[in-house]
Design a protein around this motif. Structure first.
Motif, PDB file in Angstrom:
ATOM      1  N   LEU A  59       0.820  -1.220   0.000  1.00 35.74           N
ATOM      2  CA  LEU A  59       0.000   0.000   0.000  1.00 35.74           C
ATOM      3  C   LEU A  59       0.851   1.266   0.000  1.00 35.74           C
ATOM      4  N   PHE A  68      -2.774   3.380  -3.419  1.00 40.17           N
ATOM      5  CA  PHE A  68      -3.171   2.108  -4.026  1.00 40.17           C
ATOM      6  C   PHE A  68      -2.524   1.859  -5.380  1.00 40.17           C
ATOM      7  N   SER A 278       2.401  -6.351  -3.804  1.00 40.39           N
ATOM      8  CA  SER A 278       0.978  -6.226  -4.108  1.00 40.39           C
ATOM      9  C   SER A 278       0.437  -7.519  -4.696  1.00 40.39           C
TER      10      SER A 278
END
Lengths: 307, 283
Positions: A59, A68, A278
Motif C-alpha cells: 500500500l 493504491f 501487491s
C-alpha cells in the motif's frame, strides 16, 4: 457413554450458570485466555507480522506515501495476464480434480470387491495429496517432458504431444501435473460425504418410481453439492498457491507465485518492488475469500455426515 | 422398476474404468522417474527394448558423495528435529489448555491454525523478506526457518494433536491425577503425554514430512536445505536429481503409512468417535 458428558457445550453451560458475573468471574475469564498467550505471540510474530508487512509494502506509492497505485498495477498489464493465467489453470485443475476425484471416491466407496480396494485408495490419497513439490515435478518431467517416456509412447501411437502448444508449464500441462495431488485431495474430502449418502434414500427414491438419474439429480448431487463445491475451492486455492512444482516445470513468469519470487529476488527499483508485494497481497485476499467460502461450505456439508 | 442385468453391469463399468485409469495415471509418472533415475542409459535411448538393461543405483551413490549433500541433508534433519520439538512444545500445552479451560475457544483456535492456507508459503516468504532488514541477527541464521516451518505444518499438526485429545477423557484423567496430589507439570508429563503418544508421533512425522519437502521459503531465502540441494543437483546431474527425488518420496511415503497405521490403531479404541477419519483430511 460417559464420553459425551465432556462435550464443550455442556461445560459451557455449567460455567455460565454456576458463576454470576462478578469480579472473580472476569478474573477467571482473563486467566483462562492468558493460557493462550504463548500461542498468540507465536502467531503474531511469525504469521501476522509477515502478512501485515506484505500489505504495508503493497500500500505504498512510489514516493513512500500511502496509496493504491501498486495494488492497481499488480492487476493491470502483464500482471493481470499472470492473474488470468493462474486463475485459468487453477480453476481448470480444480475442476478436473473435482470430477475425477469425486468419481474415484465414489468408485472406491461403492466397490465391494476386492475388499482392500477402499483402504488402498484412501491411504494412497493421503500420501499423494501431500506430494507436491520437487519430486512431483521431476516425475512428470520424466513422463511428459520432451524426452519423457510417456511422450515417446504417445508418439509411437502417432500422437505428437508437442506438435500443438502443449508444455508442462502451460495451462494443459499444469492441469495434468496438479491433478496428481488435486484428485487425491478431493478423494479425501468427498469420501466421508459419500459415506453419508444412505441407501435408504436411494430405496425411497426407487419406491417412489425414481430412476437412478432421478436419484442423482434430485437427492444425491444436491446433498453432495456443498462438499463438491467446497472441494473445488480447496483445490483451487491449493493449485493457485503452489510454488515448488511450478518452479521446476517452467520459468513461466505468468504463474503468480513464480512472479512474486521473481520480484522478491531481483534487483529492482523501489517502485517495482511494491508490485511484487501487491501481487502477494492480492493472492492473500483471493485465498482468504476461497478459504472462507470453503469453511462455510464444510459446515453445511457436515450436517449429513455427523448423523 | 427393476434394473436389468446389463444395466447394472453398465453401472459398474464406469467406476471400474475410473479405477483403472487412475491406477495408470498415478503409477506412470513414478515408473518413468524410476527409469530416468536408475537406468544407466542416455535418456534419449530409453525404450521398450532396453527396459531391463543397466539398472543401477550408481546415481544415488554419486549424489551422496557430493560435497554439499551431507551439509544440506544434515541441515534439513536439524530443521526437522527443531520444528518437531518446537511444534510439540507450543501445541500440546495450548491444545490441553483449550480442552480443559477454554472449550469455547476451540473453534477459534482451530480457525487460527488453518490460516497458513490463507497466507501460503510464497506470501509468507514475501513478508519475511520485508521484515528481514529489521531482524537480520535472527533471519540470517539457517535455524530461523524453524518457526516458519512450524507455521507451515500447523494445520496438520494441531489437527492431529486435537484429535488425540478428543479421543481421551482428558478432564477425568487430569482431575484424577491432581486429586492424587500430582503437580501440573507431573500431570502433563506422566498422564497427558503418555496418553497422546500416537498423536505426538503422527504430528512429528507430519512435521518431518513437511520440513523435508519444503522448498518455497528456502529457495527464496537461498538457504541450502535438502530440497534446494536436490533442485540444484539436478541441474548438473539429472539422474542423481531424480534418484534423490525418489528417495525423498519413499521416505515421505513411509512416514505417511506409519501415520495411517497409528491412526488406525487408535480408532480401534472404544472411546474413539467417528472423527478418526478426519485426521487424514488436511483442512
Amino acid at each position: 457413554m460417559a464420553f459425551t458428558h465432556t462435550s464443550p457445550k455442556k461445560n459451557e453451560g455449567v460455567v455460565a450458570t454456576a458463576t454470576t458475573p462478578s469480579f472473580f468471574f472476569v478474573l477467571r475469564r482473563v486467566s483462562a485466555w492468558s493460557g493462550l498467550i504463548p500461542f498468540f505471540l507465536f502467531l503474531i510474530l511469525f504469521l501476522f507480522i509477515p502478512a501485515v508487512s506484505v500489505f504495508s509494502q503493497a500500500l505504498h506509492d512510489a514516493d513512500g506515501s500511502f496509496g493504491f497505485s501498486a495494488m492497481r498495477e499488480a492487476i493491470s498489464g502483464q500482471n493481470l495476464d499472470a492473474f488470468i493465467f493462474s486463475l485459468k489453470f487453477s480453476a481448470g485443475s480444480a475442476f478436473v480434480g473435482v470430477i475425477f476425484g469425486g468419481l474415484l471416491a465414489y468408485a472406491a466407496a461403492t466397490a465391494t470387491r476386492p475388499h482392500w480396494l477402499r483402504n488402498i485408495v484412501s491411504s494412497f490419497s493421503g500420501v499423494a495429496a501431500n506430494m507436491g513439490g520437487l519430486p512431483l515435478a521431476f516425475a512428470f518431467l520424466s513422463l511428459l517432458g520432451r524426452q519423457g517416456l510417456g511422450t515417446k509412447i504417445l508418439n509411437a501411437f502417432g500422437w505428437d504431444l508437442y506438435a500443438g502448444d502443449f508444455k508442462l508449464g502451460e495451462v494443459s500441462g499444469l492441469i495434468t501435473v496438479y491433478s496428481y495431488f488435486n484428485i487425491p485431495l478431493m478423494v479425501l474430502v468427498t469420501l466421508p460425504a459419500i459415506d453419508g449418502l444412505k441407501t435408504s434414500w436411494r430405496e425411497a427414491c426407487a419406491n417412489l418410481g425414481g430412476s437412478a438419474w432421478t436419484y442423482w439429480r434430485r437427492v444425491g448431487l444436491p446433498i453432495l453439492a456443498p462438499s463438491l463445491l467446497g472441494g473445488f475451492l480447496l483445490l483451487f486455492a491449493n493449485s493457485f498457491s503452489a510454488y515448488a512444482t511450478a518452479r521446476q516445470l517452467t520459468d513461466n513468469s505468468k504463474i503468480v507465485p513464480l512472479r512474486i519470487s521473481f520480484f522478491l529476488g531481483g534487483d529492482i527499483s523501489i517502485g517495482e518492488d511494491a508490485v511484487g508485494y501487491s501481487l502477494a497481497a492480492w493472492m492473500i485476499i483471493l485465498m482468504a475469500f476461497s478459504m472462507a467460502a470453503y469453511w462455510l461450505l464444510r459446515r453445511r456439508a457436515e450436517r449429513w455426515s455427523n448423523s | 422398476m427393476k434394473q436389468s442385468r446389463s444395466q447394472r453391469a453398465l453401472g459398474r463399468l464406469l467406476p471400474t474404468l475410473v479405477l483403472i485409469a487412475s491406477a495408470i495415471f498415478f503409477a506412470f509418472p513414478l515408473l518413468a522417474m524410476a527409469r530416468f533415475a536408475f537406468q544407466n542409459l542416455q535418456v534419449i535411448d530409453l525404450g521398450w527394448n532396453n527396459l531391463f538393461e543397466k539398472w543401477s543405483i550408481s546415481s544415488v551413490t554419486a549424489s551422496f558423495s557430493d560435497d554439499f549433500f551431507a551439509e544440506a541433508f544434515t541441515l534439513s534433519l536439524k530443521l526437522a528435529v527443531g520444528t518437531a520439538l518446537f511444534t510439540l512444545g507450543l501445541l500440546i500445552p495450548t491444545a490441553v489448555w483449550v480442552h480443559l479451560r477454554l472449550p469455547k475457544a476451540r473453534v477459534f483456535v482451530e480457525f487460527l491454525t488453518i490460516l497458513p492456507y490463507v497466507i501460503p508459503a510464497i506470501a509468507l516468504v514475501a513478508g519475511i523478506v520485508v521484515v528481514k532488514p529489521h531482524a537480520r541477527w535472527f533471519l540470517n541464521s539457517d535455524y530461523s526457518l524453524i518457526p516458519f516451518y512450524v507455521v507451515l505444518a500447523l494445520p496438520f499438526t494441531y489437527r492431529s494433536i486435537d484429535t488425540g485429545l478428543r479421543a481421551i477423557d482428558l478432564k477425568v484423567l487430569v482431575e484424577a491425577s491432581r486429586s492424587l496430589g500430582s503437580t501440573w507439570i507431573a500431570t502433563l508429563f506422566r498422564v497427558v503425554i503418555p496418553n497422546l503418544r500416537a498423536a505426538i508421533i503422527s504430528s512429528t512425522f507430519l512435521t518431518v514430512a513437511v520440513v523435508l519437502g519444503e522448498y518455497t521459503i528456502s529457495d527464496v531465502l537461498l538457504k541450502r536445505t535438502f530440497p534446494s540441494f536436490m533442485a540444484q543437483y539436478r541441474q548438473s546431474d539429472p539422474r542423481g536429481g531424480y534418484a534423490l527425488a525418489i528417495l525423498a518420496l519413499l521416505g515421505t511415503t513411509l512416514l505417511f503409512v506409519a501415520i495411517g497405521v497409528l491412526s488406525k490403531s487408535r480408532s480401534t479404541r472404544p472411546q474413539q468417535v467417528s472423527r478418526s477419519q478426519e485426521n487424514e483430511i488436511l483442512v
